[in-house]
Structures are given as structure tokens and as C-alpha cells.
Design an enzyme around this catalytic site. Sequence first.
Site, PDB file in Angstrom:
ATOM      1  N   LYS A  65       0.807  -1.223   0.000  1.00 36.96           N
ATOM      2  CA  LYS A  65       0.000   0.000   0.000  1.00 36.96           C
ATOM      3  C   LYS A  65       0.844   1.279   0.000  1.00 36.96           C
ATOM      4  CE  LYS A  65      -3.903  -2.101   2.449  1.00 36.96           C
ATOM      5  NZ  LYS A  65      -4.868  -1.942   3.546  1.00 36.96           N
ATOM      6  N   ASP A 105     -10.194   2.160   2.851  1.00 34.60           N
ATOM      7  CA  ASP A 105     -10.271   1.526   4.180  1.00 34.60           C
ATOM      8  C   ASP A 105     -11.120   2.352   5.157  1.00 34.60           C
ATOM      9  OD1 ASP A 105      -8.801  -0.704   3.515  1.00 34.60           O
ATOM     10  OD2 ASP A 105      -6.893   0.169   4.140  1.00 34.60           O
TER      11      ASP A 105
END
Length: 275
Positions: A65, A105
Amino acid sequence: MKLAGVAGWPVEHSRSPALHGYWLKEYKIEGAYVPLPISPDHLPDALHLLPKIGFAGLNLTIPHKETAFRICTELGVIDPDVLKIGAVNTLVFDSGRIVKAFNTDGYGFIQNLKAGAPNWNPEKTNVVLLGAGGAARGIIVALLEAGVTSIRLLNRTKEKALQLSKIFPNTTVGDWKKPAESLANADLLINATSLGMKGGQPLEMSLDELPKSAIVTDIVYTPLQTELLKNAAARGNPVVDGLGMLLHQAAPGFEEWFGVKPQVTPGLRKCVLGG
Ligand code: ATR
């Protein structure tokens, strides 16, 4: 046929192929979503090539990420909301290149909380957040956007919490070893550390001072009922498990790649739990 996938290293434990596979079937879309075991060394090449060989986009999981964030920053395709998070989990490709990079997220976290605690009012919420890693950052951005009153950060490495409190407004730092004083004022307690995960170290924290009305939620979803959630439920606190965060964070990417806004349903939850 549209194609997307999840890049991770390792990636075989990812539930994303089952999740997106369920939606592809549900909405009768001709497409596929595949696990892509890509080592950190190969990530830059993969991000260059996958758009060229027909992928519509990609999810990124551990440990990609942050690297993907750096690559996308250089390409100038980062969503402005993501700049403060420093990590991306969803990429959209078009005409052979990356055109969008975002982090879903925090969105998934908020949607899960809203679904699991329908009476939650963000604007009257003092949060205690355990953790100061990548997951915590995404959640802080989303909580602030939702309008929470304050966020108290508790982290084993206090320095990391102090750094976050310099970046984000309405955040203060408490003592990881003396949580009672922070918990006494909490309306929402979040575990955003990896503690409590199956096979890992437990989260040992007394909830004695936590008001019984405070919502308790955990980003760990293996096991689904973590010790934290069990203890909280036993004393009467409302609890929200972390699986819904995984389900909800997947929706924006699916919509971008496959053109349908998917629903998080009990059937999806069962499918993801079952595999
Ligand atoms: P993620 O991207 O999932 O948030 P991370 O950035 O590695 O992963 O962050 C993991 C979080 O769990 C951190 O807040 C970490 O605390 P430190 O900053 O002190 O490392 C926390 N964590 C992991 N193991 C821990 C442990 N044994 N005790 C306390 N906190 C722990």
C-alpha cells in the site's frame, strides 16, 4: 471480459477474490477478479504492465500500500483525500495507465460502523483509537470527515501517535499503559492495531472505566468475535465486528471496474466467512 485483482505478498489468504467473485456472479457480470502474488521488487513493473495488458484496476494489500502510494504520487494520480494517509488500496486503470488511486479503508470502516450501530451520531463522539499504523491513519481521516468531536490516540510507540496528532486536528495522545483515564471519556473505542488476531498476541486492556454506552469495534476480523469484542459485549457495550469493513471497502473499486454499485448483504458476509 473485465479483469481486476488483488496484489499482495503473500496473497493466498486474501478474501478479496471470494468477495468480488460473489458480486460478479450476483450481478451476472462477465469478468474475473484474481489473486496476484507479486513480490515487493516486482511491484513497480507490475503497476506499469497490468494496465497495458487489459486490467481495469487493482486492489493492493500488505506490503504494497505504501509503495503504490509513492509510485502514484509521482504519477500525479492520487486522490487529494489520500495524501494524508500515505497508503493506497485501490487503483483504476484506463488506456494503458493508472488514472486514479485511492484508499477505501476509512470509507469501509465508517460504512461498517453505520450499519452495525445505526444510532451512532458522529458529531457527538469522543473516540479512543488504539494504534497509529497505516490502518489507524485511514480511520482517522474518515472519522474527522464524519465530524467526530475528538480522537484520543493510544499507541505502544507513543512517538508515532504524537506524529499523527501533529498532522490531524482534534487529536490528542494518551498513555498506552494507562488507558483507564482515556477510556472514561470515550463514546467509541476502536482497535486499529493487529493485537487480538488469531495466532498473534492478545489485546489485554481493562474496560472497567469505559462507559457502558460506548460502542466498541475492532478492525481484526479473524476471529470475528475478538476478546475485546467479547469482553465489551459481556459488560453490555454495543459492539461492531470488523468483517463489514472488509466488505464495504471493496465496493468503490468494484463499481469503478465493473460498473455496478454492489451491495453488502448477509449472503456476501456468509460467503466470505465460509471460505
Ligand atoms: P497497519 O497498516 O495494519 O496499521 P502497521 O502500520 O504495522 O499495520 O501498524 C500496526 C499497529 O499495531 C501499530 O499501531 C503497532 O504499534 P507500534 O506503532 O508500537 O508498532 C500495533 N502493534 C503491533 N503489535 C503490537 C504489540 N505487540 N503491542 C502493542 N501494539 C502493537
